[in-house]
Scaffold this motif. Structure first.
Motif, PDB file in Angstrom:
ATOM      1  N   LYS A 124      42.878 -32.043  29.603  1.00  0.00           N
ATOM      2  CA  LYS A 124      42.292 -32.962  28.625  1.00  0.00           C
ATOM      3  C   LYS A 124      43.059 -34.270  28.541  1.00  0.00           C
ATOM      4  O   LYS A 124      42.454 -35.348  28.459  1.00  0.00           O
ATOM      5  CB  LYS A 124      42.261 -32.272  27.257  1.00  0.00           C
ATOM      6  CG  LYS A 124      41.761 -33.130  26.100  1.00  0.00           C
ATOM      7  CD  LYS A 124      40.279 -33.404  26.191  1.00  0.00           C
ATOM      8  CE  LYS A 124      39.792 -34.154  24.964  1.00  0.00           C
ATOM      9  NZ  LYS A 124      38.406 -34.660  25.142  1.00  0.00           N
ATOM     10  N   PHE A 125      44.390 -34.205  28.583  1.00  0.00           N
ATOM     11  CA  PHE A 125      45.195 -35.396  28.289  1.00  0.00           C
ATOM     12  C   PHE A 125      45.983 -35.942  29.476  1.00  0.00           C
ATOM     13  O   PHE A 125      46.524 -37.039  29.397  1.00  0.00           O
ATOM     14  CB  PHE A 125      46.132 -35.109  27.109  1.00  0.00           C
ATOM     15  CG  PHE A 125      45.384 -34.697  25.875  1.00  0.00           C
ATOM     16  CD1 PHE A 125      44.585 -35.607  25.199  1.00  0.00           C
ATOM     17  CD2 PHE A 125      45.426 -33.389  25.428  1.00  0.00           C
ATOM     18  CE1 PHE A 125      43.866 -35.228  24.076  1.00  0.00           C
ATOM     19  CE2 PHE A 125      44.716 -33.006  24.303  1.00  0.00           C
ATOM     20  CZ  PHE A 125      43.936 -33.919  23.632  1.00  0.00           C
TER      21      PHE A 125
ATOM     22  N   GLN B 140      48.204 -40.317  24.968  1.00  0.00           N
ATOM     23  CA  GLN B 140      46.778 -40.025  25.106  1.00  0.00           C
ATOM     24  C   GLN B 140      46.321 -38.999  24.072  1.00  0.00           C
ATOM     25  O   GLN B 140      45.193 -39.074  23.565  1.00  0.00           O
ATOM     26  CB  GLN B 140      46.491 -39.564  26.536  1.00  0.00           C
ATOM     27  CG  GLN B 140      46.740 -40.681  27.527  1.00  0.00           C
ATOM     28  CD  GLN B 140      46.630 -40.296  28.983  1.00  0.00           C
ATOM     29  OE1 GLN B 140      46.583 -41.171  29.825  1.00  0.00           O
ATOM     30  NE2 GLN B 140      46.593 -39.020  29.290  1.00  0.00           N
TER      31      GLN B 140
ATOM     32  N   GLN C 295      40.634 -40.885  17.562  1.00  0.00           N
ATOM     33  CA  GLN C 295      39.203 -40.837  17.876  1.00  0.00           C
ATOM     34  C   GLN C 295      38.511 -39.781  17.011  1.00  0.00           C
ATOM     35  O   GLN C 295      37.405 -40.016  16.510  1.00  0.00           O
ATOM     36  CB  GLN C 295      39.019 -40.504  19.363  1.00  0.00           C
ATOM     37  CG  GLN C 295      37.573 -40.257  19.787  1.00  0.00           C
ATOM     38  CD  GLN C 295      37.482 -39.780  21.230  1.00  0.00           C
ATOM     39  OE1 GLN C 295      38.147 -40.307  22.106  1.00  0.00           O
ATOM     40  NE2 GLN C 295      36.677 -38.738  21.462  1.00  0.00           N
TER      41      GLN C 295
ATOM     42  N   TYR D  22      43.502 -39.651  21.083  1.00  0.00           N
ATOM     43  CA  TYR D  22      42.400 -38.716  20.857  1.00  0.00           C
ATOM     44  C   TYR D  22      42.345 -38.302  19.390  1.00  0.00           C
ATOM     45  O   TYR D  22      41.257 -38.183  18.808  1.00  0.00           O
ATOM     46  CB  TYR D  22      42.580 -37.496  21.760  1.00  0.00           C
ATOM     47  CG  TYR D  22      41.523 -36.432  21.593  1.00  0.00           C
ATOM     48  CD1 TYR D  22      40.207 -36.670  21.982  1.00  0.00           C
ATOM     49  CD2 TYR D  22      41.837 -35.186  21.054  1.00  0.00           C
ATOM     50  CE1 TYR D  22      39.223 -35.685  21.829  1.00  0.00           C
ATOM     51  CE2 TYR D  22      40.872 -34.200  20.905  1.00  0.00           C
ATOM     52  CZ  TYR D  22      39.563 -34.456  21.289  1.00  0.00           C
ATOM     53  OH  TYR D  22      38.611 -33.481  21.138  1.00  0.00           O
ATOM     54  N   ARG D  23      43.498 -38.086  18.784  1.00  0.00           N
ATOM     55  CA  ARG D  23      43.551 -37.748  17.367  1.00  0.00           C
ATOM     56  C   ARG D  23      42.891 -38.845  16.526  1.00  0.00           C
ATOM     57  O   ARG D  23      42.147 -38.571  15.580  1.00  0.00           O
ATOM     58  CB  ARG D  23      45.007 -37.547  16.919  1.00  0.00           C
ATOM     59  CG  ARG D  23      45.610 -36.213  17.317  1.00  0.00           C
ATOM     60  CD  ARG D  23      44.977 -35.086  16.552  1.00  0.00           C
ATOM     61  NE  ARG D  23      45.756 -33.870  16.589  1.00  0.00           N
ATOM     62  CZ  ARG D  23      45.316 -32.692  16.159  1.00  0.00           C
ATOM     63  NH1 ARG D  23      44.092 -32.585  15.680  1.00  0.00           N
ATOM     64  NH2 ARG D  23      46.064 -31.622  16.218  1.00  0.00           N
TER      65      ARG D  23
END
Length: 392
Positions: free
Chosen positions: A369-370, A381, A388, A385-386
């Motif tokens: 994922k990252f 990254q 987002q 995402y957090r």
């Protein structure tokens, strides 16, 4: 970018090896933590004498420098202390041992073990060729690799732990609502890692009864992953679904015969109104959540942000002090099954091994994922995402 690993080695061979690839550079490696995880695997009431002999410790051969990962493959070695007693039997050099007792050949397969199926598959009439690798001793290498995965997960505030719910039918109806806090409160000296001390005493009594009768016991353990973010895994292909990968990981543990996620088989009995977790939104935290977790933290093959809960049902061990009936594969005559040094139950160890396998799968999914070649890049990254998720 993903994580993959291989193990090598035989139960009574010189050593076990694990090669782990895909860790980012810059991850701090606590060797003592790896050793503690290996020690946890050897504990639990009902284990045999070998656990007192081995006292496992992992030596890092590559991939780590000055206490941090390099981004290159990591090689771990765990020596078998008992190898001194098996040197002639397990030497890789050509050897002919005429004395049958010294050769320790196995020709009487144990029901429930890989002995006969493996002997037929690989066309060998010494079943030691099979049992040495089929043995659960191999899982020490998995636990060492899983310890590295746990160290990576901790950098993202993800923790993995386990507990025992049932041993040999005690209790008849295991609890389904054990909280993370209860699991964390289990004392280090707990004989079976059960959250209920009174119930644990009953489990110990059941094991002692099996000891007296020369029998073995299985049981039920649960692995819980706390702090897993939503979005790991994928629904797009069968082999990317996180629930399937976790189920395979637990089923690969020697002796595990069934796996449940969340509500498990009861989901087939109840109506949808009792099975599915209703969705709510916390405006202050800016996040979606569920008041129940019957899905076990997984929906559509993707983590949903709740705790991942997965249980493994372990069968009784195949080596009994009062052996079952079998057949000598050379003479084809009836014979008692062979006896190899064994435990009465290894359910506590199975939970620790389950932790390792769950940690490895989650670390794989996290890397996919990252990405990122370094831990810091991966963290940047993850943080993006957090944000987002909060803006969704």
């Amino acid at each position: 970018m993903t994580i993959r690993f291989l193990t090598a080695g035989e139960s009574h061979g010189r050593a076990l090896l694990a090669i782990v690839e895909g860790f980012p550079s810059g991850l701090p490696v606590d060797v003592e933590f790896v050793t503690r995880e290996l020690r946890r695997r050897q504990q639990g009431f009902g284990r045999g004498a070998r656990q007192r002999i081995e006292q496992d410790r992992a030596e890092i051969l590559s991939g780590v420098r000055h206490g941090r990962t390099l981004g290159s493959p990591i090689a771990l070695l765990i020596e078998n202390r008992d190898f001194a007693n098996w040197r002639e039997v397990m030497t890789p050099e050509p050897r002919s041992v005429e004395d049958e007792r010294k050769a320790r050949r196995v020709v009487r397969p144990r029901p429930g073990h890989a002995d006969l199926a493996g002997g037929l598959k690989y066309d060998t009439h010494d079943l030691r060729d099979i049992l040495e690798r089929a043995s659960a001793r191999e899982t020490a290498a998995r636990v060492a690799a899983g310890a590295l995965a746990k160290l990576l997960l901790r950098e993202f505030n993800i923790e993995v732990s386990s507990h025992v719910l049932m041993v040999g039918g005690v209790p008849e109806h295991p609890r389904a609502d054990v909280s993370w806090e209860e699991i964390q409160a289990i004392p280090e000296d707990s004989p079976l890692r059960c959250v209920d001390r009174e119930l644990e005493a009953q489990m110990v009594a059941r094991i002692e009864e099996a000891m007296r009768t020369g029998d073995t016991l299985g049981g039920l353990f649960e692995v819980v992953a706390h702090g897993v973010p939503p979005g790991l895994g994928a629904h797009t292909q069968w082999d990317l679904r996180l629930d399937g990968r976790l189920a395979q990981a637990l089923m690969s543990i020697q002796g595990v015969k069934a796996v449940e996620i969340g509500l498990g088989m009861m989901a087939a009995y109840w109506p949808g109104s009792r099975v599915h977790d209703e969705i709510f939104y916390d405006h202050a935290e800016r996040r979606f959540y569920r008041k129940t977790n019957r899905a076990g933290g997984l929906e559509g093959g993707i983590s949903n942000g709740e705790e991942i809960r997965i249980r493994g049902y372990m069968k009784p061990l195949s080596t009994l002090r009062r052996p079952l009936r079998s057949v000598n594969i050379l003479t084809k005559e009836p014979a008692d099954a062979a006896f190899e040094r064994s435990d009465v139950t290894a359910i506590t160890a199975a939970g620790v091994i389950g932790e390792a396998m769950v940690a490895l799968v989650l670390a794989q999914a996290l890397r996919e994922k990252f990405g990122g070649d370094s831990l810091e890049e991966m963290k940047r990254q993850f943080s993006a995402y957090r944000e987002q998720l909060r803006a969704y």
